[in-house]
Design a protein around this motif. Structure first.
Motif, PDB file in Angstrom:
ATOM      1  N   ASN A 132      38.016  71.395  54.427  1.00  0.00           N
ATOM      2  CA  ASN A 132      39.393  71.228  54.886  1.00  0.00           C
ATOM      3  C   ASN A 132      39.585  69.769  55.304  1.00  0.00           C
ATOM      4  N   ILE A 133      39.644  69.512  56.568  1.00  0.00           N
ATOM      5  CA  ILE A 133      39.865  68.147  57.050  1.00  0.00           C
ATOM      6  C   ILE A 133      38.557  67.368  57.085  1.00  0.00           C
ATOM      7  N   MET A 134      38.616  66.111  56.644  1.00  0.00           N
ATOM      8  CA  MET A 134      37.504  65.174  56.784  1.00  0.00           C
ATOM      9  C   MET A 134      38.016  63.985  57.583  1.00  0.00           C
ATOM     10  N   GLY A 135      37.138  63.432  58.406  1.00  0.00           N
ATOM     11  CA  GLY A 135      37.600  62.337  59.241  1.00  0.00           C
ATOM     12  C   GLY A 135      36.493  61.414  59.682  1.00  0.00           C
ATOM     13  N   TRP A 136      36.933  60.340  60.299  1.00  0.00           N
ATOM     14  CA  TRP A 136      36.013  59.354  60.870  1.00  0.00           C
ATOM     15  C   TRP A 136      36.322  59.189  62.346  1.00  0.00           C
ATOM     16  N   TYR A 137      35.272  59.199  63.149  1.00  0.00           N
ATOM     17  CA  TYR A 137      35.359  58.934  64.564  1.00  0.00           C
ATOM     18  C   TYR A 137      34.484  57.722  64.857  1.00  0.00           C
ATOM     19  N   ARG A 138      34.690  57.142  66.025  1.00  0.00           N
ATOM     20  CA  ARG A 138      33.816  56.040  66.433  1.00  0.00           C
ATOM     21  C   ARG A 138      33.565  56.111  67.931  1.00  0.00           C
ATOM     22  N   GLN A 139      32.416  55.557  68.304  1.00  0.00           N
ATOM     23  CA  GLN A 139      32.047  55.520  69.714  1.00  0.00           C
ATOM     24  C   GLN A 139      31.431  54.169  70.036  1.00  0.00           C
ATOM     25  N   ALA A 140      32.101  53.435  70.898  1.00  0.00           N
ATOM     26  CA  ALA A 140      31.592  52.155  71.357  1.00  0.00           C
ATOM     27  C   ALA A 140      30.762  52.378  72.618  1.00  0.00           C
ATOM     28  N   PRO A 141      29.864  51.450  72.941  1.00  0.00           N
ATOM     29  CA  PRO A 141      29.020  51.604  74.139  1.00  0.00           C
ATOM     30  C   PRO A 141      29.860  51.807  75.394  1.00  0.00           C
ATOM     31  N   GLY A 142      29.534  52.830  76.150  1.00  0.00           N
ATOM     32  CA  GLY A 142      30.228  53.097  77.393  1.00  0.00           C
ATOM     33  C   GLY A 142      31.580  53.739  77.248  1.00  0.00           C
ATOM     34  N   LYS A 143      31.950  54.097  76.021  1.00  0.00           N
ATOM     35  CA  LYS A 143      33.261  54.707  75.789  1.00  0.00           C
ATOM     36  C   LYS A 143      33.112  56.072  75.144  1.00  0.00           C
ATOM     37  N   GLN A 144      34.189  56.857  75.218  1.00  0.00           N
ATOM     38  CA  GLN A 144      34.170  58.170  74.588  1.00  0.00           C
ATOM     39  C   GLN A 144      34.384  58.046  73.087  1.00  0.00           C
ATOM     40  N   ARG A 145      33.903  59.051  72.375  1.00  0.00           N
ATOM     41  CA  ARG A 145      34.135  59.092  70.936  1.00  0.00           C
ATOM     42  C   ARG A 145      35.628  59.309  70.695  1.00  0.00           C
ATOM     43  N   GLU A 146      36.171  58.560  69.734  1.00  0.00           N
ATOM     44  CA  GLU A 146      37.594  58.659  69.451  1.00  0.00           C
ATOM     45  C   GLU A 146      37.840  58.813  67.960  1.00  0.00           C
ATOM     46  N   LEU A 147      38.939  59.484  67.641  1.00  0.00           N
ATOM     47  CA  LEU A 147      39.327  59.655  66.248  1.00  0.00           C
ATOM     48  C   LEU A 147      39.854  58.330  65.700  1.00  0.00           C
ATOM     49  N   VAL A 148      39.358  57.966  64.526  1.00  0.00           N
ATOM     50  CA  VAL A 148      39.843  56.773  63.843  1.00  0.00           C
ATOM     51  C   VAL A 148      40.868  57.162  62.779  1.00  0.00           C
ATOM     52  N   ALA A 149      40.493  58.099  61.925  1.00  0.00           N
ATOM     53  CA  ALA A 149      41.375  58.540  60.850  1.00  0.00           C
ATOM     54  C   ALA A 149      40.894  59.887  60.342  1.00  0.00           C
ATOM     55  N   ALA A 150      41.830  60.662  59.812  1.00  0.00           N
ATOM     56  CA  ALA A 150      41.487  61.959  59.239  1.00  0.00           C
ATOM     57  C   ALA A 150      42.371  62.202  58.026  1.00  0.00           C
ATOM     58  N   ILE A 151      41.879  63.057  57.113  1.00  0.00           N
ATOM     59  CA  ILE A 151      42.628  63.333  55.895  1.00  0.00           C
ATOM     60  C   ILE A 151      42.421  64.780  55.496  1.00  0.00           C
ATOM     61  N   THR A 152      43.503  65.429  55.087  1.00  0.00           N
ATOM     62  CA  THR A 152      43.414  66.817  54.651  1.00  0.00           C
ATOM     63  C   THR A 152      42.967  66.882  53.192  1.00  0.00           C
ATOM     64  N   SER A 153      42.665  68.082  52.735  1.00  0.00           N
ATOM     65  CA  SER A 153      42.251  68.253  51.344  1.00  0.00           C
ATOM     66  C   SER A 153      43.390  67.880  50.392  1.00  0.00           C
ATOM     67  N   GLY A 154      44.614  67.940  50.868  1.00  0.00           N
ATOM     68  CA  GLY A 154      45.759  67.574  50.048  1.00  0.00           C
ATOM     69  C   GLY A 154      46.085  66.098  50.067  1.00  0.00           C
ATOM     70  N   GLY A 155      45.366  65.343  50.902  1.00  0.00           N
ATOM     71  CA  GLY A 155      45.559  63.901  50.924  1.00  0.00           C
ATOM     72  C   GLY A 155      46.433  63.363  52.043  1.00  0.00           C
ATOM     73  N   THR A 156      46.874  64.215  52.950  1.00  0.00           N
ATOM     74  CA  THR A 156      47.668  63.736  54.078  1.00  0.00           C
ATOM     75  C   THR A 156      46.751  63.100  55.108  1.00  0.00           C
ATOM     76  N   ALA A 157      47.059  61.865  55.478  1.00  0.00           N
ATOM     77  CA  ALA A 157      46.199  61.102  56.379  1.00  0.00           C
ATOM     78  C   ALA A 157      46.917  60.776  57.680  1.00  0.00           C
ATOM     79  N   ASN A 158      46.134  60.652  58.730  1.00  0.00           N
ATOM     80  CA  ASN A 158      46.671  60.129  59.975  1.00  0.00           C
ATOM     81  C   ASN A 158      45.651  59.174  60.581  1.00  0.00           C
ATOM     82  N   TYR A 159      46.162  58.233  61.374  1.00  0.00           N
ATOM     83  CA  TYR A 159      45.347  57.146  61.887  1.00  0.00           C
ATOM     84  C   TYR A 159      45.580  56.935  63.378  1.00  0.00           C
ATOM     85  N   ALA A 160      44.550  56.417  64.032  1.00  0.00           N
ATOM     86  CA  ALA A 160      44.725  55.938  65.393  1.00  0.00           C
ATOM     87  C   ALA A 160      45.626  54.718  65.347  1.00  0.00           C
TER      88      ALA A 160
END
Length: 120
Positions: free
Chosen positions: A32-60
């Motif tokens: 279904n959804i695939m995405g990328w998250y990132r975590q910098a030192p001392g910070k919480q993991r955050e969503l960078v971008a995600a995309i549905t199987s149909g190609g709809t994307a959203n971004y931080a």
């Protein structure tokens, strides 16, 4: 069992570009959804971008206009093209996918992470 394997991280100068890839393998019925998250030192993991199987994307908001997420459903692979990189983008980047093992059973899977360092 399913596995997500990331590649493409590294060291880049400010203003440079990198392309991350993440391939899913194993007993996969669909993804279904695939995405990328990132975590910098001392910070919480955050969503960078995600995309549905149909190609709809959203971004931080912090990456809009600079990063582009895409996927190849035939290869069960998601990509993150990162342009105009800034030192603030430095983090470990994690791939995430909602993988269906059957029509009803799914698992939320994570990759092992790949380091992206933006520095002169």
């Amino acid at each position: 069992q399913v596995q997500l394997v990331e590649s493409g991280g590294g060291l880049v100068q400010p203003g440079g570009s990198l392309r991350l890839s993440c391939a899913a393998s194993g007993s996969i019925f669909s993804i279904n959804i695939m995405g990328w998250y990132r975590q910098a030192p001392g910070k919480q993991r955050e969503l960078v971008a995600a995309i549905t199987s149909g190609g709809t994307a959203n971004y931080a908001d912090s990456v809009k206009g600079r990063f582009t997420i895409s996927r190849d459903n035939a290869k069960n692979t998601v990509y993150l093209q990162m342009n105009s990189l800034k030192p603030g983008d430095t983090a470990v980047y994690y791939c995430n996918a909602e993988i269906y093992l059957t029509t009803r059973l799914y698992t939320n899977s994570w990759g092992q992470g790949t380091q992206v360092t933006v520095s002169s």
